[in-house]
Motif scaffolding. Structure first.
Motif: not given
Length: 527
Positions: A85-93, A378-389, A70-73
């Motif tokens: 990213q703060s908005d996405i983190v609040k909305a997901v599990d 440094g390093f940052t891990s971003l949540v990108i909806p619909g990226a992975g299989e 699924g993708y971000l709509e």
């Protein structure tokens, strides 16, 4: 047989859409009309039916896959690239929210990053010598140490217990505890590393412009190719055919195979030095960026440009996810594009800003909606909806494999290792037959043969291949060989004897032809 099964299943509604079956097919069917050998034609037909049946079964198994992508709509006039990213983190599990984290490593930054094939482990290599490997999901550190040397690139090998590091002088191989296993002294001044998992080949390219292939399983240097295009700091591999793509300072991209000393394809892609290359999982599209602030999309099958985008700053790193999302690191920005290969996009899918930072490397995590970004802080891990299989094949890469399963996987991979001689632009040519007209071929053979040595086939007689006759034939052949050797020796002896007789005759003639000194006085006395 498989074709009839497929048609029956489609009519009954077992397979939802015909496109599902076509998705698992690579190319069109083989043509059997020109093949005159009945046995070969039958074998090829049976193989073709098996491939077709495998595609049908793979299409059926899609109904059993539990996960969906699924993708971000956005709603209304909102745009997806405005979401933070703060908005996405609040909305997901909670499990998805834990995938977003930051590591403040400004002391040894910038870093090169690399995920394992199963997406479980992460490798960080700082420019100033800091090296760390850890399980990023459980946040368990496996090893961390300082090499006291410049690190230019890092890469995982076939399993998560070994990784390669391109340091200032040579390439080193370590295990997951930080123990140095090997030093590759033949690889000097390396800028980029890559690993071909099905061939067990570690590829390197550096300041001297040499592309080298090192077999990790045997420890031998398979190939050393001089590109002749100067220093290279940009390399990517095509997952479909294992062809290595190199980007050069003159704006060209070259395609290489270890079997050929010259580039298979040479493309003029940009007007400035190429900075980054990325290739999708299917091996159809290639994305390139250069110092001319251009981001271009290419079709590798036709070597034509599809799309072109202009970025605010040159993209220093590119990455393509398993679902076809394109990520580009441009200065402090990380832009993610959706459907960039098919249609011209007017706006990015997502955008993230790192104030006061310069993005060094971006890479998508396999089987996860995660984008890893390394920058000057440094390093940052971003949540990108619909990226992975969403669904993985446990026989191909299992994120939850045990120690015993990893050992069995390594043995199986070594047994099924593909040889470097099979790396070509089109891998389907290996299982095809070159059909040539038999009459033309026979005529060419006759032209090459001289008239005196014309080949006359002997027909096999009854009882010729019995064991007793085979033994007699072998004995007769050995006897003939002995006779030939004896005859040669005798002929040589006869030649030597003749030469000695001739020398003796010549010596006798010389002695008889000599005159006495008193012969002149004898003549005068007669007178």
């Amino acid at each position: 047989m498989a074709e009839h099964v497929e048609e029956r299943d489609v009519n009954e509604g077992v397979l939802p859409v015909e496109d599902v079956v076509n998705k698992y097919l690579r190319g069109s069917k083989l043509k059997f009309k020109d093949i005159k050998d009945k046995k070969l034609r039958g074998k090829l037909k049976s193989h073709e039916s098996k491939y077709r049946e495998a595609a049908v079964q793979a299409a059926r198994s899609e109904l059993l896959l539990p996960e969906e992508a699924g993708y971000l709509e956005a709603e209304g006039l909102e745009k997806t690239y405005h979401f933070k990213q703060s908005d996405i983190v609040k909305a997901v599990d909670i499990s998805t929210a834990n995938k977003h984290f930051e590591l403040n490593l400004e002391t040894f930054a910038p870093y090169n990053i690399n995920y394992t094939r199963d997406g479980r482990n992460l490798l960080l290599g700082g420019r100033k010598g800091h090296l760390a490997a850890f399980d990023w999901k459980d946040k368990k550190l496996k090893c961390e140490f300082h090499v006291q040397e410049t690190i230019r690139d890092v890469r995982w090998l076939h399993i998560e217990t070994m990784f390669a590091v391109a340091q200032k002088k040579n390439v080193f191989i370590y295990d997951n505890t930080g123990l140095e296993l090997h030093c590759l002294k033949q690889h000097e001044g390396v800028n980029r590393l890559d690993f071909l998992p099905y061939h067990f080949l570690l590829t390197t390219v550096g300041q001297r412009g040499f592309l080298k292939y090192q077999d990790v399983s045997t420890g031998k240097l398979v190939s050393k190719i001089r590109t002749g295009l100067g220093p290279c700091d940009c390399m990517a591999q095509n997952p479909y055919n294992a062809i290595v793509h190199l980007g050069h300072c003159r704006g060209t991209v070259t395609l290489w195979s270890p079997n050929v000393k010259e580039p298979l394809v040479k493309m003029l892609c940009h007007r400035g030095p190429v900075k980054a290359i990325a290739i999708d999982q299917g091996g159809w599209y290639m994305a390139t960026s250069a110092l001319d602030t251009q981001l271009k999309i290419w079709d590798i099958r036709t070597y034509k440009q599809l799309q072109a985008y202009r970025t605010v700053r040159p993209a220093s790193s590119l990455a393509i996810s398993q679902r076809g999302l394109l990520a580009a690191g441009c200065g402090p920005h990380v832009q993610v594009w959706k459907d960039a290969f098919r249609t011209k996009q007017t706006a990015p899918y997502m955008n993230n800003l790192f104030p006061g930072c310069a993005v060094r490397d971006v890479e998508f995590c396999p089987f996860e909606d995660v984008l890893g970004v390394s920058h000057s802080k440094g390093f940052t891990s971003l949540v990108i909806p619909g990226a992975g299989e969403p669904n993985f094949d446990a026989l191909e890469s299992n994120p939850y494999q045990s120690k015993k399963q990893r050992q069995e996987f390594e043995v199986k991979a070594l047994l099924e290792k593909v040889q470097p001689e099979l790396i070509t632009l089109n891998p389907n040519e290996i299982n095809r037959v070159d059909v040539v007209d038999r009459d033309v071929k026979i005529a060419e053979i006759k032209e090459d043969q001289p008239e005196d040595e014309a080949f006359t086939p002997k027909h096999k007689t009854k009882g010729r291949s019995s064991s007793a006759k085979q033994f007699r034939r072998k004995k007769g052949v050995k006897g003939e060989d002995k006779r030939e050797k004896v005859n040669k020796i005798m002929k040589e002896k006869q030649k030597k004897a003749r030469k000695e007789e001739a020398r003796e005759e010549v010596a006798a003639k010389r002695k008889s032809s000599k005159k006495n000194v008193l012969d002149r006085f004898r003549k005068t006395s007669k007178t």
